[in-house]
Design a protein around this motif. Structure first.
Motif, PDB file in Angstrom:
ATOM      1  N   ARG A 112      22.776 -11.002  28.273  1.00  0.00           N
ATOM      2  CA  ARG A 112      23.807  -9.059  27.978  1.00  0.00           C
ATOM      3  C   ARG A 112      22.685  -8.377  27.864  1.00  0.00           C
ATOM      4  O   ARG A 112      21.511  -8.982  26.930  1.00  0.00           O
ATOM      5  CB  ARG A 112      25.091  -9.422  27.113  1.00  0.00           C
ATOM      6  N   TYR A 116      25.674  -9.705  20.870  1.00  0.00           N
ATOM      7  CA  TYR A 116      26.755 -10.901  20.945  1.00  0.00           C
ATOM      8  C   TYR A 116      27.527 -10.711  19.667  1.00  0.00           C
ATOM      9  O   TYR A 116      27.010 -10.240  18.595  1.00  0.00           O
ATOM     10  CB  TYR A 116      26.395 -12.230  21.210  1.00  0.00           C
ATOM     11  N   GLU A 117      29.195 -10.344  19.906  1.00  0.00           N
ATOM     12  CA  GLU A 117      29.585 -10.316  18.141  1.00  0.00           C
ATOM     13  C   GLU A 117      29.605 -11.372  17.703  1.00  0.00           C
ATOM     14  O   GLU A 117      29.561 -10.575  16.038  1.00  0.00           O
ATOM     15  CB  GLU A 117      30.888 -10.419  19.333  1.00  0.00           C
ATOM     16  N   GLN A 121      28.430 -11.256  13.967  1.00  0.00           N
ATOM     17  CA  GLN A 121      29.195 -11.118  12.187  1.00  0.00           C
ATOM     18  C   GLN A 121      29.017 -11.937  11.355  1.00  0.00           C
ATOM     19  O   GLN A 121      28.955 -11.887  10.606  1.00  0.00           O
ATOM     20  CB  GLN A 121      30.327 -12.319  13.113  1.00  0.00           C
ATOM     21  N   VAL A 138      34.922  -9.185  12.889  1.00  0.00           N
ATOM     22  CA  VAL A 138      35.221  -9.500  13.471  1.00  0.00           C
ATOM     23  C   VAL A 138      36.013  -8.387  14.445  1.00  0.00           C
ATOM     24  O   VAL A 138      35.469  -8.207  15.796  1.00  0.00           O
ATOM     25  CB  VAL A 138      36.093 -10.929  13.496  1.00  0.00           C
ATOM     26  N   ASP A 139      37.032  -7.602  14.069  1.00  0.00           N
ATOM     27  CA  ASP A 139      37.211  -6.455  15.439  1.00  0.00           C
ATOM     28  C   ASP A 139      35.974  -6.032  14.906  1.00  0.00           C
ATOM     29  O   ASP A 139      36.161  -4.562  15.728  1.00  0.00           O
ATOM     30  CB  ASP A 139      38.459  -5.521  14.498  1.00  0.00           C
ATOM     31  N   SER A 141      33.248  -5.985  15.109  1.00  0.00           N
ATOM     32  CA  SER A 141      32.016  -6.284  16.299  1.00  0.00           C
ATOM     33  C   SER A 141      32.732  -5.925  17.493  1.00  0.00           C
ATOM     34  O   SER A 141      32.304  -6.236  18.547  1.00  0.00           O
ATOM     35  CB  SER A 141      31.710  -8.039  15.719  1.00  0.00           C
ATOM     36  N   SER A 142      33.211  -6.224  17.829  1.00  0.00           N
ATOM     37  CA  SER A 142      34.397  -6.093  18.982  1.00  0.00           C
ATOM     38  C   SER A 142      33.704  -5.160  19.392  1.00  0.00           C
ATOM     39  O   SER A 142      33.472  -4.643  20.470  1.00  0.00           O
ATOM     40  CB  SER A 142      35.494  -6.610  18.969  1.00  0.00           C
ATOM     41  N   ILE A 143      34.121  -3.780  18.827  1.00  0.00           N
ATOM     42  CA  ILE A 143      34.007  -2.168  18.769  1.00  0.00           C
ATOM     43  C   ILE A 143      33.430  -1.359  18.724  1.00  0.00           C
ATOM     44  O   ILE A 143      32.494  -1.223  20.452  1.00  0.00           O
ATOM     45  CB  ILE A 143      34.887  -2.041  17.468  1.00  0.00           C
ATOM     46  N   VAL A 145      30.236  -3.708  20.077  1.00  0.00           N
ATOM     47  CA  VAL A 145      29.865  -4.012  21.352  1.00  0.00           C
ATOM     48  C   VAL A 145      30.480  -3.642  22.663  1.00  0.00           C
ATOM     49  O   VAL A 145      29.228  -3.052  23.471  1.00  0.00           O
ATOM     50  CB  VAL A 145      30.559  -5.966  21.976  1.00  0.00           C
ATOM     51  N   LYS A 146      31.625  -2.990  22.069  1.00  0.00           N
ATOM     52  CA  LYS A 146      32.096  -1.929  23.476  1.00  0.00           C
ATOM     53  C   LYS A 146      31.738  -0.254  23.543  1.00  0.00           C
ATOM     54  O   LYS A 146      31.638   0.203  24.646  1.00  0.00           O
ATOM     55  CB  LYS A 146      33.858  -2.026  23.811  1.00  0.00           C
ATOM     56  N   TYR A 149      28.081  -1.068  25.552  1.00  0.00           N
ATOM     57  CA  TYR A 149      28.033  -1.532  27.039  1.00  0.00           C
ATOM     58  C   TYR A 149      29.040   0.512  27.236  1.00  0.00           C
ATOM     59  O   TYR A 149      27.674   0.985  28.102  1.00  0.00           O
ATOM     60  CB  TYR A 149      29.066  -1.736  27.329  1.00  0.00           C
TER      61      TYR A 149
END
Length: 323
Positions: A112, A116-117, A121, A138-139, A141-143, A145-146, A149
């Motif tokens: 990537r 990475y998430e 974390q 956790v939530d 980390s996803s936000i 990363v998005k 991008y």
């Protein structure tokens, strides 16, 4: 020389070449397929940042366009048919020539360009930041990363848009518009129309190659079998038509708008089908059929959008400005 000596010589050369290629490629294919990316990591890349692959993808697409320059001698509908045919040949090559692209085995484990998430974390600073914000790490980390991008892709979009606008306002851009409007008149003024066609064909293919490499990086794997003309050809045409052809900002607007409609068409279509079939019994075959067909709302909606735009705004939402 005896008749047929040339054909016999050619057959001998092809036989020897095929045997040599088999001797070289078969061991190479076996060696490459013996690597399991999920265990040993991605094979390739020379240890360089994955972002550089975007430029390589653009270069390969430009090279493919230059090789296919023979189609530029065609005009109008014949040019569209020829380019579509060539694209399908390239897709078939990617699918079935396993010695080069792994074919249906795919290329996975791509690194990537963003964190990475799981790494975020496990980072103490990120956990402290999430706790300060009162959010789940956790939530969050996803936000993050998005958003990384989105920021990276937005940067590429800004650079390409700036280059396109600069070229459009330059003497080269005025020449290209003149060729588009009247090739005969442009040729009479001493412009090499064929060379300019090849030039813009190669440049456009390079941009599409960069976009394809970015999409592959986002997915994390290269899957030739997932190519669908409905999504990667027709949908792009709709974006350009709706936004406004000959207009860079119209293409950007059309891209965002049509992709949003494309993504939302299926869930909205499912809700619509649930509303329409609400009076029917749960065991009704008609209700089951309509609910299972909700995914087909996407092409229907795209067709309706295209018809409405061609009827009421044929020049697109942002018409091209005549300078």
């Amino acid at each position: 020389m005896w008749p047929g000596d040339g054909a016999l010589g050619a057959a001998c050369v092809l036989t020897v070449a095929a045997a040599a290629a088999r001797a070289v490629f078969v061991p190479a294919v076996r060696a490459i397929e013996a690597v399991e990316p999920t265990v040993t990591g991605y094979l390739g890349g020379l240890g360089l940042p994955i972002v550089l692959s975007w430029l390589v993808g653009g270069a390969f697409a430009a090279a493919a366009a230059w090789v296919c320059k023979i189609s530029l001698s065609l005009r109008s509908d014949y040019l569209a048919i020829a380019t579509l045919g060539i694209s399908e040949i390239i897709v078939a090559f990617l699918k079935y020539e396993e010695w080069l692209t792994r074919g249906v085995k795919n290329v996975n484990g791509l690194p990537r360009p963003v964190p990475y998430e799981i790494d975020l974390q496990n980072a103490v600073w990120f956990q402290d930041w999430a706790a300060a914000l009162g959010a789940s790490h956790v939530d969050l980390s996803s936000i993050v990363v998005k958003l990384c991008y989105a920021g990276l892709f937005l940067l590429v979009l800004v650079i390409l848009t700036w280059l396109s606008e600069t070229a459009l306002r330059s003497p080269w851009g005025r020449m290209m518009r003149a060729i588009r409007d009247n090739e005969t008149a442009a040729g009479a003024m001493g412009k090499d129309v064929t060379a300019r066609h090849l030039q813009v064909f190669v440049l456009g293919s390079a941009v599409i190659g960069i976009a394809g490499a970015m999409l592959t990086t986002l997915d994390g794997q290269f899957t030739p079998t997932s190519y669908q003309p409905m999504r990667f050809t027709f949908l792009i045409w709709v974006m350009v038509i709706v936004g406004g052809s000959g207009n860079n900002w119209g293409a950007v607007l059309g891209g965002f708008l049509i992709w949003f409609v494309w993504v939302q068409a299926e869930p909205v279509g499912l809700q619509l089908m649930e509303l329409v079939t609400a009076p029917l019994a749960p065991e009704s075959a008609l209700k089951e059929h309509l609910l299972s067909s909700a995914a087909h709302m996407r092409p229907v909606v795209m067709g309706l959008v295209l018809l409405l735009v061609l009827r009421f705004a044929p020049r697109g939402l942002i018409p091209e400005q005549r300078r």
